[in-house]
Write a protein that holds these residues in place. Structure first.
Motif, PDB file in Angstrom:
ATOM      1  N   LEU A   1       7.505  -3.184  -7.048  1.00  0.00           N
ATOM      2  CA  LEU A   1       6.964  -1.830  -7.129  1.00  0.00           C
ATOM      3  C   LEU A   1       8.043  -0.754  -7.139  1.00  0.00           C
ATOM      4  O   LEU A   1       7.728   0.426  -6.971  1.00  0.00           O
ATOM      5  CB  LEU A   1       6.005  -1.579  -5.962  1.00  0.00           C
ATOM      6  CG  LEU A   1       4.742  -2.458  -5.961  1.00  0.00           C
ATOM      7  CD1 LEU A   1       3.937  -2.245  -4.688  1.00  0.00           C
ATOM      8  CD2 LEU A   1       3.881  -2.152  -7.178  1.00  0.00           C
TER       9      LEU A   1
ATOM     10  N   ASN B   1       0.824  -1.210   0.000  1.00  0.00           N
ATOM     11  CA  ASN B   1       0.000   0.000   0.000  1.00  0.00           C
ATOM     12  C   ASN B   1       0.858   1.260   0.000  1.00  0.00           C
ATOM     13  O   ASN B   1       0.585   2.224  -0.716  1.00  0.00           O
ATOM     14  CB  ASN B   1      -0.927   0.010   1.213  1.00  0.00           C
ATOM     15  CG  ASN B   1      -2.059  -0.994   1.088  1.00  0.00           C
ATOM     16  OD1 ASN B   1      -2.102  -1.770   0.135  1.00  0.00           O
ATOM     17  ND2 ASN B   1      -2.956  -1.007   2.051  1.00  0.00           N
TER      18      ASN B   1
ATOM     19  N   ASN C   1       4.472   5.673  -5.331  1.00  0.00           N
ATOM     20  CA  ASN C   1       4.662   5.665  -6.786  1.00  0.00           C
ATOM     21  C   ASN C   1       3.605   6.507  -7.489  1.00  0.00           C
ATOM     22  O   ASN C   1       3.899   7.247  -8.437  1.00  0.00           O
ATOM     23  CB  ASN C   1       4.619   4.228  -7.321  1.00  0.00           C
ATOM     24  CG  ASN C   1       5.988   3.582  -7.345  1.00  0.00           C
ATOM     25  OD1 ASN C   1       6.970   4.205  -7.716  1.00  0.00           O
ATOM     26  ND2 ASN C   1       6.058   2.330  -6.934  1.00  0.00           N
ATOM     27  N   GLN C   2       2.360   6.391  -7.051  1.00  0.00           N
ATOM     28  CA  GLN C   2       1.272   7.146  -7.663  1.00  0.00           C
ATOM     29  C   GLN C   2       1.508   8.646  -7.511  1.00  0.00           C
ATOM     30  O   GLN C   2       1.405   9.413  -8.476  1.00  0.00           O
ATOM     31  CB  GLN C   2      -0.060   6.742  -7.035  1.00  0.00           C
ATOM     32  CG  GLN C   2      -1.285   7.324  -7.715  1.00  0.00           C
ATOM     33  CD  GLN C   2      -2.563   6.909  -7.021  1.00  0.00           C
ATOM     34  OE1 GLN C   2      -2.738   7.166  -5.829  1.00  0.00           O
ATOM     35  NE2 GLN C   2      -3.457   6.246  -7.751  1.00  0.00           N
TER      36      GLN C   2
ATOM     37  N   PHE D   1       2.659   1.679  -3.412  1.00  0.00           N
ATOM     38  CA  PHE D   1       1.688   2.087  -4.435  1.00  0.00           C
ATOM     39  C   PHE D   1       1.383   3.573  -4.301  1.00  0.00           C
ATOM     40  O   PHE D   1       1.372   4.325  -5.293  1.00  0.00           O
ATOM     41  CB  PHE D   1       0.405   1.271  -4.311  1.00  0.00           C
ATOM     42  CG  PHE D   1      -0.688   1.727  -5.243  1.00  0.00           C
ATOM     43  CD1 PHE D   1      -0.704   1.326  -6.569  1.00  0.00           C
ATOM     44  CD2 PHE D   1      -1.697   2.574  -4.804  1.00  0.00           C
ATOM     45  CE1 PHE D   1      -1.698   1.758  -7.434  1.00  0.00           C
ATOM     46  CE2 PHE D   1      -2.691   3.008  -5.654  1.00  0.00           C
ATOM     47  CZ  PHE D   1      -2.699   2.596  -6.977  1.00  0.00           C
TER      48      PHE D   1
END
Length: 544
Positions: free
Chosen positions: A311, A261, A267-268, A264
């Protein structure tokens, strides 16, 4: 009968309660599975509408995105520092504690924050790799004070030549955020965590904390202000450093869902704002390296969840160069480590102790980022000098070394390369020769052979160690070609040294070169009267 009636009454009440609970749960499920009439997903939705993306995937949308991709002129991959630092997205830098990661990473962000001033030109490369982007860095530290971060950055900028007003200008381009040094009004949170386990709708999950959102809100506000003022691109925030994941994440290193989580979300946000995130992470206390290729299996040494490798855009491992091992198990062949060898061969490291000041970085990633690896050495002021160019042409692994003519028995490449000598073999030779000299001195003889075994006085371990330490202090330990520049011989100065004189004495007894007798040790006699191969250099020498 009364007991049976009472038991039946209890069972009936229990069944009635169960039916009531089941009916309530069914009613709640029916309510949840019925979306409101206004929902765009009403025709095919069977779950909570709040969890559905708002974007409807259509053929028109697919054609639009394909047209954008065809028309794009963006390069395949963009870098902040060519090959070693991405333009955006997550880049974990990991290694053992206290190995020098923070200093090395500080070098990355300071060279990217540097700008040309009236008195100083900004460096154009980091360790010979081109700086392709400049900008501001947010440094979020969960374990250091602001003063400590600032002092380190100040030293690095002064090393570049910045002074006075220029120094203050470039230092303002790295924003230090150290909760330890902030007041309760400035930082009301109880900890520096970026993730927390809390309710999300109908379930519990790992979600960004208010601190996490505040960091990105600050970055977005900063960059929006620069754009509104028409400022240069180099005034935008381009890096976020998290020091470290251990102190800032909010969970342990094996929490798969939490790590996935967090990565993610990072990175977003990073891709959306074109910000590169450096997450400083740690390796376990015990890590395994392939002796014949230390560059292999980098990802397996990154501590914790497999989400790190999946990731992350780029992964950098920082570690000390691996020193040579003496022997391969069950064999007389050497086990050289192909990171320390070039440092010895080129004279950068003079001894194993020098390796403590050296640092090697290996790069791996999901895109073709890697430019090999770099070798650095720290000076007395804590700064690192790049020696990568000096090491070009050195073998990278055991296969390359063999192809270059390496001899596993001697540890040399055709006389053109001289890796560190097998110090244990040399140490054992010196122990035997010293033992023989002490035996002769006990009886005031010129040679130990003159003294019959039954007339010899045993040499104690204490005597042997004291003489060896004296020889070492006098610089008289090099034997069998072992030059002082290659480190000399280390004996058991500390209780936890992995190879001390005790182990060497056991090996010598196993080889028959010495024997344990009452009161100490004596020279051994090999069966058949032969000479041990490791002692062949002594044959014919009068003083042995």
């Amino acid at each position: 009968m009364a007991t049976k009636f009472k038991d039946a009454e209890i069972r009936a009440a229990r069944d009635a309660a169960k039916r009531a609970i089941d009916a309530q749960l069914e009613a709640e499920d029916a309510t949840r599975s019925s979306p409101p009439p206004s929902s765009p997903w009403a025709a095919n939705d069977a779950g909570p509408p709040s969890k559905r993306p708002t974007l409807l995937l259509t053929r028109a949308y697919a054609r639009m995105r394909a047209a954008q991709a065809v028309a794009s002129t963006a390069p395949d991959e963009r870098f902040g520092i060519d090959g070693w630092h991405p333009w955006s997205g997550l880049s974990p830098h990991f290694g053992p504690a206290k190995v020098g990661k923070t200093w090395a990473i500080s070098g990355i962000v300071t060279v990217m924050a540097a700008i040309d001033t009236a008195s100083t030109a900004a460096p154009t490369a980091w360790n010979t790799f081109e700086v392709m982007r400049r900008g501001v860095t947010f440094w979020y530290s969960g374990e250091e004070t602001e003063d400590r971060v600032s002092r380190r950055l100040r030293k690095l900028f002064m090393r570049m030549g910045y002074r006075d007003e220029d120094l203050a200008l470039v230092m303002s381009r790295i924003v230090s955020i150290a909760p330890i040094s902030m007041s309760k009004a400035e930082f009301p949170s109880l900890n520096p965590f970026l993730m927390e386990y809390r309710r999300d709708g109908e379930k519990m999950d790992w979600l960004p904390t208010a601190t996490h959102e505040w960091l990105w809100d600050s970055i977005e506000a900063w960059n929006a202000e620069v754009k509104a003022d028409g400022g240069p691109a180099e005034d935008m925030v381009v890096n976020l450093v998290i020091d470290s994941v251990t102190s800032c994440s909010g969970f342990n290193s094996v929490e798969d869902v939490g790590i996935a989580n967090m990565l993610f979300h990072l990175n977003q946000k990073g891709d959306r704002n074109e910000v590169a995130i450096i997450a400083i992470a740690h390796t376990p206390k015990e890590v395994r390296y392939a002796w014949d290729d230390p560059d292999a299996d980098i990802l397996s040494r990154l501590k914790g969840s497999g989400a790190w490798s999946a990731l992350s855009r780029l992964i950098v491992e920082w570690a000390k160069p691996r020193p040579q091992e003496a022997m391969r198990a069950g064999s007389d062949k050497m086990r050289p480590w192909f990171e320390a060898m070039p440092l010895f061969n080129r004279g950068i490291a003079k001894s194993k102790r020098d390796l403590g000041d050296c640092l090697v970085a290996r790069c791996d990633g999901n895109v073709a980022f890697s430019r090999g690896k770099i070798w650095l050495k720290r000076d007395d002021d804590g700064f690192y000098t790049d020696y990568t160019a000096v090491m070009r042409g050195e073998p990278r692994n055991y296969e390359d070394w063999l192809a270059a003519g390496g001899d596993p028995t001697t540890g040399q490449i055709g006389g053109t390369s001289t890796p560190p000598i097998d110090t244990r073999k040399a140490a054992r030779f010196l122990i035997v020769t010293t033992l023989r000299k002490l035996i002769a001195e006990h009886r005031e003889a010129d040679n130990y052979r003159e003294i019959p075994h039954d007339k010899r006085k045993a040499v104690t371990k204490k005597e042997l160690v004291e003489r060896l330490m004296f020889l070492k202090a006098e610089g008289k330990t090099p034997v069998l070609g072992l030059a002082p520049a290659n480190g000399g011989i280390d004996f058991n100065e500390g209780a936890k040294r992995p190879f001390g004189i005790t182990k060497d004495l056991e090996t010598l007894m196993d080889q028959g070169r010495i024997v344990k007798v009452t009161g100490g040790y004596d020279v051994g006699t090999m069966s058949g009267g032969g000479v041990h191969p490791d002692d062949v250099a002594e044959v014919g020498e009068e003083d042995r």
